[in-house]
Design a protein around this motif. Structure first.
Motif, PDB file in Angstrom:
ATOM      1  N   SER A   1      12.677  14.192  90.861  1.00 30.60           N
ATOM      2  CA  SER A   1      12.740  14.880  89.566  1.00 30.60           C
ATOM      3  C   SER A   1      11.344  15.176  89.040  1.00 30.60           C
ATOM      4  N   ALA A   2      10.463  14.167  89.092  1.00 26.05           N
ATOM      5  CA  ALA A   2       9.091  14.352  88.613  1.00 26.05           C
ATOM      6  C   ALA A   2       8.365  15.408  89.446  1.00 26.05           C
ATOM      7  N   PHE A   3       8.592  15.380  90.761  1.00 24.31           N
ATOM      8  CA  PHE A   3       7.947  16.350  91.643  1.00 24.31           C
ATOM      9  C   PHE A   3       8.401  17.772  91.323  1.00 24.31           C
ATOM     10  N   LEU A   4       9.701  17.967  91.177  1.00 25.24           N
ATOM     11  CA  LEU A   4      10.227  19.304  90.900  1.00 25.24           C
ATOM     12  C   LEU A   4       9.730  19.839  89.554  1.00 25.24           C
ATOM     13  N   LEU A   5       9.695  18.979  88.543  1.00 23.86           N
ATOM     14  CA  LEU A   5       9.261  19.431  87.223  1.00 23.86           C
ATOM     15  C   LEU A   5       7.747  19.517  87.104  1.00 23.86           C
ATOM     16  N   SER A   6       7.022  18.839  87.994  1.00 20.65           N
ATOM     17  CA  SER A   6       5.558  18.876  87.926  1.00 20.65           C
ATOM     18  C   SER A   6       5.021  20.270  88.244  1.00 20.65           C
ATOM     19  N   PHE A   7       5.710  21.006  89.124  1.00 18.53           N
ATOM     20  CA  PHE A   7       5.240  22.358  89.460  1.00 18.53           C
ATOM     21  C   PHE A   7       6.303  23.421  89.167  1.00 18.53           C
ATOM     22  N   SER A   8       7.313  23.074  88.391  1.00 16.87           N
ATOM     23  CA  SER A   8       8.279  24.084  87.943  1.00 16.87           C
ATOM     24  C   SER A   8       7.510  25.230  87.304  1.00 16.87           C
ATOM     25  N   PRO A   9       7.657  26.462  87.804  1.00 15.44           N
ATOM     26  CA  PRO A   9       6.869  27.575  87.271  1.00 15.44           C
ATOM     27  C   PRO A   9       6.972  27.734  85.760  1.00 15.44           C
ATOM     28  N   SER A  10       8.182  27.596  85.216  1.00 15.48           N
ATOM     29  CA  SER A  10       8.334  27.757  83.764  1.00 15.48           C
ATOM     30  C   SER A  10       7.743  26.571  83.015  1.00 15.48           C
ATOM     31  N   MET A  11       7.929  25.359  83.529  1.00 16.49           N
ATOM     32  CA  MET A  11       7.366  24.178  82.873  1.00 16.49           C
ATOM     33  C   MET A  11       5.838  24.242  82.862  1.00 16.49           C
ATOM     34  N   VAL A  12       5.254  24.653  83.962  1.00 13.73           N
ATOM     35  CA  VAL A  12       3.791  24.750  84.032  1.00 13.73           C
ATOM     36  C   VAL A  12       3.300  25.884  83.132  1.00 13.73           C
ATOM     37  N   TYR A  13       3.957  27.038  83.214  1.00 13.16           N
ATOM     38  CA  TYR A  13       3.498  28.208  82.444  1.00 13.16           C
ATOM     39  C   TYR A  13       3.505  27.914  80.948  1.00 13.16           C
ATOM     40  N   PHE A  14       4.576  27.319  80.452  1.00 17.51           N
ATOM     41  CA  PHE A  14       4.673  27.093  79.012  1.00 17.51           C
ATOM     42  C   PHE A  14       4.042  25.769  78.579  1.00 17.51           C
ATOM     43  N   SER A  15       3.595  24.961  79.560  1.00 15.72           N
ATOM     44  CA  SER A  15       2.691  23.845  79.238  1.00 15.72           C
ATOM     45  C   SER A  15       1.278  24.367  79.020  1.00 15.72           C
ATOM     46  N   ARG A  16       1.017  25.576  79.488  1.00 16.04           N
ATOM     47  CA  ARG A  16      -0.290  26.219  79.340  1.00 16.04           C
ATOM     48  C   ARG A  16      -0.192  27.360  78.306  1.00 16.04           C
ATOM     49  N   PHE A  17       0.708  27.201  77.361  1.00  9.93           N
ATOM     50  CA  PHE A  17       1.034  28.258  76.408  1.00  9.93           C
ATOM     51  C   PHE A  17       1.130  27.622  75.032  1.00  9.93           C
ATOM     52  N   PHE A  18       0.408  28.180  74.050  1.00  9.18           N
ATOM     53  CA  PHE A  18       0.312  27.555  72.733  1.00  9.18           C
ATOM     54  C   PHE A  18       1.581  27.813  71.912  1.00  9.18           C
ATOM     55  N   ARG A  19       2.651  27.162  72.350  1.00  7.84           N
ATOM     56  CA  ARG A  19       3.928  27.192  71.640  1.00  7.84           C
ATOM     57  C   ARG A  19       4.487  25.783  71.567  1.00  7.84           C
ATOM     58  N   ASN A  20       5.624  25.655  70.874  1.00  8.10           N
ATOM     59  CA  ASN A  20       6.191  24.341  70.563  1.00  8.10           C
ATOM     60  C   ASN A  20       7.163  23.819  71.608  1.00  8.10           C
ATOM     61  N   ASP A  21       7.520  24.632  72.599  1.00  8.53           N
ATOM     62  CA  ASP A  21       8.675  24.280  73.420  1.00  8.53           C
ATOM     63  C   ASP A  21       8.489  23.045  74.285  1.00  8.53           C
ATOM     64  N   LEU A  22       7.274  22.797  74.772  1.00 12.25           N
ATOM     65  CA  LEU A  22       7.086  21.589  75.577  1.00 12.25           C
ATOM     66  C   LEU A  22       7.097  20.330  74.722  1.00 12.25           C
ATOM     67  N   ILE A  23       6.787  20.468  73.446  1.00  9.22           N
ATOM     68  CA  ILE A  23       6.942  19.335  72.535  1.00  9.22           C
ATOM     69  C   ILE A  23       8.428  18.999  72.411  1.00  9.22           C
ATOM     70  N   ILE A  24       9.264  20.035  72.267  1.00  8.82           N
ATOM     71  CA  ILE A  24      10.708  19.822  72.171  1.00  8.82           C
ATOM     72  C   ILE A  24      11.251  19.219  73.467  1.00  8.82           C
ATOM     73  N   VAL A  25      10.774  19.694  74.604  1.00 11.68           N
ATOM     74  CA  VAL A  25      11.199  19.146  75.898  1.00 11.68           C
ATOM     75  C   VAL A  25      10.907  17.647  75.966  1.00 11.68           C
ATOM     76  N   PHE A  26       9.685  17.272  75.613  1.00 11.67           N
ATOM     77  CA  PHE A  26       9.309  15.853  75.630  1.00 11.67           C
ATOM     78  C   PHE A  26      10.175  15.051  74.666  1.00 11.67           C
ATOM     79  N   CYS A  27      10.309  15.536  73.440  1.00 14.50           N
ATOM     80  CA  CYS A  27      11.048  14.794  72.413  1.00 14.50           C
ATOM     81  C   CYS A  27      12.526  14.678  72.758  1.00 14.50           C
ATOM     82  N   THR A  28      13.094  15.724  73.367  1.00 11.17           N
ATOM     83  CA  THR A  28      14.497  15.662  73.776  1.00 11.17           C
ATOM     84  C   THR A  28      14.702  14.567  74.805  1.00 11.17           C
ATOM     85  N   LEU A  29      13.832  14.531  75.801  1.00  4.88           N
ATOM     86  CA  LEU A  29      13.937  13.511  76.849  1.00  4.88           C
ATOM     87  C   LEU A  29      13.684  12.122  76.285  1.00  4.88           C
TER      88      LEU A  29
END
Length: 542
Positions: A123-151
């Protein structure tokens, strides 16, 4: 891609503790490096530049007022701290999403009990280089904060229920409450998370109540009283966690209690705004909008996540209730975001997260089962069926299954990894990429080099920006140091300026002298062409 249900992964050989920690460390390191590499190279998107400008205003003047169109305050306040300590530029503006993007991968290791060691690593491997996860981790928006908080909320809730009769539960309750509060303080789709999880909790509770009612053969009233009696000892701590939740939410929405706000006004504005956006279909799209994005970029997560839903619902092992919940989470996220008429690529990460967990769990379970079978002693020959070449039929079956899954996995991993590097480092500003929604053109870099080359500096250059739609972002961010920069919906009359930026359709030479002004054409983003007119005397080589 289904195995029979008779194998037991608990009896398969586990990884050594040293190997597990080493692989986990390498995955997290990879996740961090791929998110940090060349972080400031991509020009800030329209939304990123608005967020960055709001953050700068908060840092410089302490002013913040909640506007649901630009989401919650947590991103602005946390990035203001980053700006204060690390400086103000494109790269530092994206550090908070990077942090939460990596932290979300790290959180998966707290699910070792449910996923198993191999499941966690996959799971960690797949999400570590997931194109969308990486792209929006490098994007000044709130969505990765929501991803972390949801988990984090899911993990806190699971561990709280596990430790109901232990003092450990308090820490997990605090984790769940504070994570949910930060999510609500970050973006309005946190309410969707509450809706999804709340609906599941209600249905699960009603089912449990009905099952116990029938099983114990008691009256409805007696069963209800027993259930209330069982829950009542935990009500005080749940209420206290609710107070903590409200405190954190109000802390950020009032900008550290400096701005008057009420919890009702916050929630009412959020729902009113986004229900209206859904009604008018401001950024609408077909119901299947996210399917092409998932297929193009997230094929291993989509394929094996779907296989995981079927596999774990059929298997019904000791973690059946956990996988039932994650399956519900994955399917309901896909359906809910597909229904809402606010279709944008960054919302896909909320679908990818539960599917990524299921995909990793499935792969960990599958390959553990194969390994376990290979290392077990073969049963007695009289209980075994053989093929023509004297190979046990069960081995032929599992060998074919292994080859099929391994082949699909290898192919989709190669495609997904290639897409990850392509969309993040080579085509991150290409308008035909599904992930790069209305991305700013790299022309902005050349434009700023030209402006910075003028013989008037930021303190004295009089520059005007004109757009009848006021969609000139990210120019205000890149011109933030130019004290005399001004913004208009039409060319200012009787206004002196050294340079002016207008839509390319404007005939500025009808208003200004072609002998005194030069022009420079550039693209702001797809479909937005602009022209910079500037005094020829501004060029230093003249």
């Amino acid at each position: 891609m289904q195995q029979d249900q008779d194998y037991n992964t608990e009896n398969s050989p586990e990884l050594s503790e040293k190997k597990y920690k080493l692989l986990g460390f390498l995955i997290i390191l990879f996740a961090l490096l791929i998110r940090l590499f060349d972080l400031g190279e991509r020009v800030l998107h329209h939304d990123e530049s608005v967020h960055a400008s709001f953050t700068l205003k908060l840092l410089e003047s302490g002013q913040y007022k909640y506007d649901p169109a630009y989401h919650g305050p947590f991103l602005f306040h946390s990035t203001a701290v980053v700006f204060h300590f690390l400086g103000i530029n494109d790269a530092t503006s994206r550090l908070i999403p990077v942090f939460f993007g990596v932290a979300a991968v790290l959180l998966l290791f707290l699910l070792k009990k449910e996923l198993g060691e191999r499941g966690v690593l996959w799971s960690a491997f797949l999400l570590s280089f997931s194109p969308s996860m990486v792209y929006f981790s490098r994007f000044f928006r709130n969505d990765l904060i929501i991803v972390f908080c949801t988990l984090a909320t899911v993990i806190g809730g699971i561990r709280y229920l596990e430790n109901l009769h232990s003092s450990k539960r308090y820490a997990y309750l605090i984790l769940a409450a504070s994570s949910l509060a930060v999510a609500v303080s970050s973006k309005e789709n946190a309410y969707l998370v509450i809706l999804m999880f709340g609906a599941y909790a209600l249905i699960y509770s009603l089912y449990g109540f009905y099952f116990d009612w029938k099983k114990e053969n008691l009256s409805f009233k007696r069963t209800f009283i027993l259930k209330i009696s069982a829950v009542s000892p935990f009500i005080p701590e749940i209420l206290i966690s609710g107070i903590l939740f409200v405190f954190i939410v109000m802390l950020f929405y009032t900008s550290l209690f400096r701005t008057p706000e009420t919890l009702y006004s916050i929630v009412e504005r959020a729902f009113s705004h986004w229900m209206e956006m859904h009604r008018i279909e401001r950024i609408g799209g077909p119901f299947y909008y996210y399917i092409p994005i998932l297929l193009v970029y997230e094929s291993p997560i989509l394929i094996f996540g779907t296989a995981g839903i079927v596999h774990f619902l059929r298997k019904k092992g000791k973690n059946a209730s956990f996988f039932l919940f994650v399956s519900y989470w994955a399917v309901s996220s896909l359906l809910l975001y597909s229904y809402l008429q606010e279709k944008v690529p960054w919302l896909v990460v909320h679908i990818v997260l539960p599917f990524g967990i299921l995909a990793g769990a499935y792969l960990g379970d599958f390959f553990s089962g194969i390994t376990g079978r290979r290392q077990k002693n073969l049963p007695e020959k009289e209980n075994m069926s053989f093929g023509i070449d004297k190979t046990p039929v069960s081995w032929i079956k599992y060998s074919r299954s292994y080859t099929l899954v391994a082949g699909i996995l290898a192919l989709t991993l190669i495609i997904s990894l290639a897409q990850c590097f392509s969309v993040n480092f080579y085509r991150s500003m290409e308008p035909d990429e599904l992930m790069t929604y209305s991305q700013t053109s790299p022309d902005i870099r050349e434009l700023m080099e030209k402006i910075e080359g003028f013989n008037l500096g930021p303190e004295t250059l009089r520059i005007s920006v004109v757009d009848p739609e006021s969609l000139y972002w990210p120019l205000p961010w890149y011109l933030r140091d130019y004290e005399k920069a001004a913004y208009y919906t039409e060319p200012p009359a009787k206004k002196k300026y050294d340079a002016i930026i207008v839509p390319s359709t404007y005939s500025m030479y009808d208003l200004i002298s072609e002998e005194k002004y030069s022009s420079y054409n550039f693209s702001l983003r797809p479909g937005k062409k602009f022209t910079l007119y500037y005094k020829k005397e501004l060029e230093k080589n003249i």
